[in-house]
Design a protein around this motif. Sequence first.
Motif, short mmCIF file in Angstrom:
data_model
loop_
_atom_site.label_atom_id
_atom_site.label_comp_id
_atom_site.label_asym_id
_atom_site.label_seq_id
_atom_site.Cartn_x
_atom_site.Cartn_y
_atom_site.Cartn_z
N TYR A 138 0.84 -1.22 0.00
CA TYR A 138 0.00 0.00 0.00
C TYR A 138 0.86 1.24 0.00
O TYR A 138 1.99 1.17 0.47
N PRO A 139 0.32 2.40 -0.54
CA PRO A 139 -0.99 2.56 -1.15
C PRO A 139 -1.12 1.77 -2.45
O PRO A 139 -0.12 1.37 -3.06
N CYS A 156 -6.08 3.89 -2.27
CA CYS A 156 -6.36 3.24 -0.98
C CYS A 156 -5.06 3.10 -0.20
O CYS A 156 -4.08 2.56 -0.71
N ASN A 157 -5.08 3.58 1.05
CA ASN A 157 -3.86 3.60 1.85
C ASN A 157 -3.62 2.31 2.62
O ASN A 157 -2.53 2.09 3.14
N ASN A 158 -4.66 1.50 2.78
CA ASN A 158 -4.50 0.26 3.53
C ASN A 158 -5.53 -0.76 3.06
O ASN A 158 -6.41 -0.44 2.23
#
Length: 424
Positions: A138-139, A156-158
Motif C-alpha cells: 500500500y498505497p 487506498c492507503n490500507n
Amino acid sequence: MKVLIVGSGGREHAIAWKIAKSLRVEKIYCAPGNAGIAQIAECVPIGAMEFEKLADFAKEQEIGLTVIGMDEPLVGGIVDVFEQRGLRVFGPRKDTAVIEGSKVFSKNLMKKYGIPTGAYETFSDAGAAVKYLETSKYPIVVKADGLALGKGALICNNFEEARDAVRTLMLDKQFGASGDQVVIEEFLTGREVSVLCFCDGTTIKTMTSAQDHKRAKDGDEGLNTGGMGTFSPTPFYTKEVDEFCKKYVYQPTMDAMKKEGRDFKGILFVGLILTPDGPRVLEYNARFGDPETQVVLPRMKNDIVEVFEACIDGKLDTIDLQFEDNAAVCVILASGGYPEKYEKGFGITGLDAFDGKEDYFCFHAGSKFGADGKIVTNGGRVLGVTALGKDLKEARANAYAAAEWVDFDNKYMRHDIGKAIDEA
Ligand code: GLY
C-alpha cells in the motif's frame, strides 16, 4: 461547410470557438450546447446519447462534419451510427473508443505491446480481488473498468480502504456496470501530464502538453473533480520525455490498436505520470480533455477543421501541426460545494468584460439561459476562464485577474492553478 458539435461543456465551447475561426465553416450547430456556446453556434435540443436523432438532424441540415466531444457517446458507438448513415464524423468508433471505455482492455493492451504503465491485476470477482488485496503493498489504486465521470479511480492507503473500494465499485455498483470488473494497480508517484494527440489510424501527432488539477481544493486537497484548472505547456514535459513517449508510447499505441484491428481515428488523450523510473501511462481517453482543451486549442495555429478532415481521410501526415510559443492558464469557476452538493440558477455577471479581448476567453461549462433570457449557472463547473501570456507566469496572472471580472453567487475557484511552475 456546416459543422455539428456533440456535447455541452467547456471543452465543446473551446472546440466551437476554434472551429469558428476556420474560413471553411459557414455555420456551427451544437447539441445540446450551453449559453456560452449559443453565442457562436446554434444550440439544438438533442441529447448527446440520442444517436439516431442526431444523425437525422445531420442529414436534414446537410452537416459536412460532426465532431464528438464527449466520452459517453463515443464509447456508446455514435461514430458507427453516423458512418452507417454516410455522415462524416470525427472520433473513434465503438471498438476503438474501448481504449477509454474499458480499463481492463487498455491495461491489457499496454501489457501485450510493452507500453510503459504501472503493474496491475484485473478482477471480475470481488472475493478474488479482496484476497489479492490481503497481500498487496500500500498505497494501491482500485479502478472501475468502465466510465465513471472521472471518479472511478480510488487511491487506498490500507487493506480496509481497498476492500471498501472493491465493495463500492463491484457490489454496491456505485457506477453501475462500470464496476463489473476492476483493475488493481500499483500506486505511482510523479507529476501528471496530459498529452492530446490527433490520430488518423496510422499517423499520430501530439499537441502541446498540459497539466490538469483534479482535486477540488488548493494544494491538491479535497475530492476528485472533473478538473479545476489547467496550464499549457508544462515545463515538466521536457524534450527528453517527449522523445521517450514518441518512441515508447504514442506510435506504439497506434500500432498496437492497428494490430488489434482497431484503427484509431480521432483524439487519443494520453494521461502520463512522470515517475522517478521514467514516464508511465496512467490512462487513455478517446477524446479531447476537459479542461485541457481550453488551454491547448487557444495556442494552436492550424485550421482545426483541416486537421479533423485529414484525420478522417487518413492524411494526417500532410499536416504540420503548430502551436504558438506562448502559454495559457485556465481557472475553473465552480459552484460552491462542487463536486458534492451545490445550487444552480444564479445569475452570472461580467461576461461582457471578455468581449474584444483576444488573449482572454470565458468558456462556458455549466450555464443556461434563465426565464428572463439572462445567463445563469447550471452545473458544478460553471466557467473556464483562460488567458494567454508570453510565459506561464504571465498567463497565470492574466487568468486570475480575468477570473475576477465575472461573478455569481457561491463562486468557487482554486487559487493555485499552475503554481507548480514556480518549482520548475
Ligand atoms: N481532465 C481530465 C479529463 O478530461 O478526463
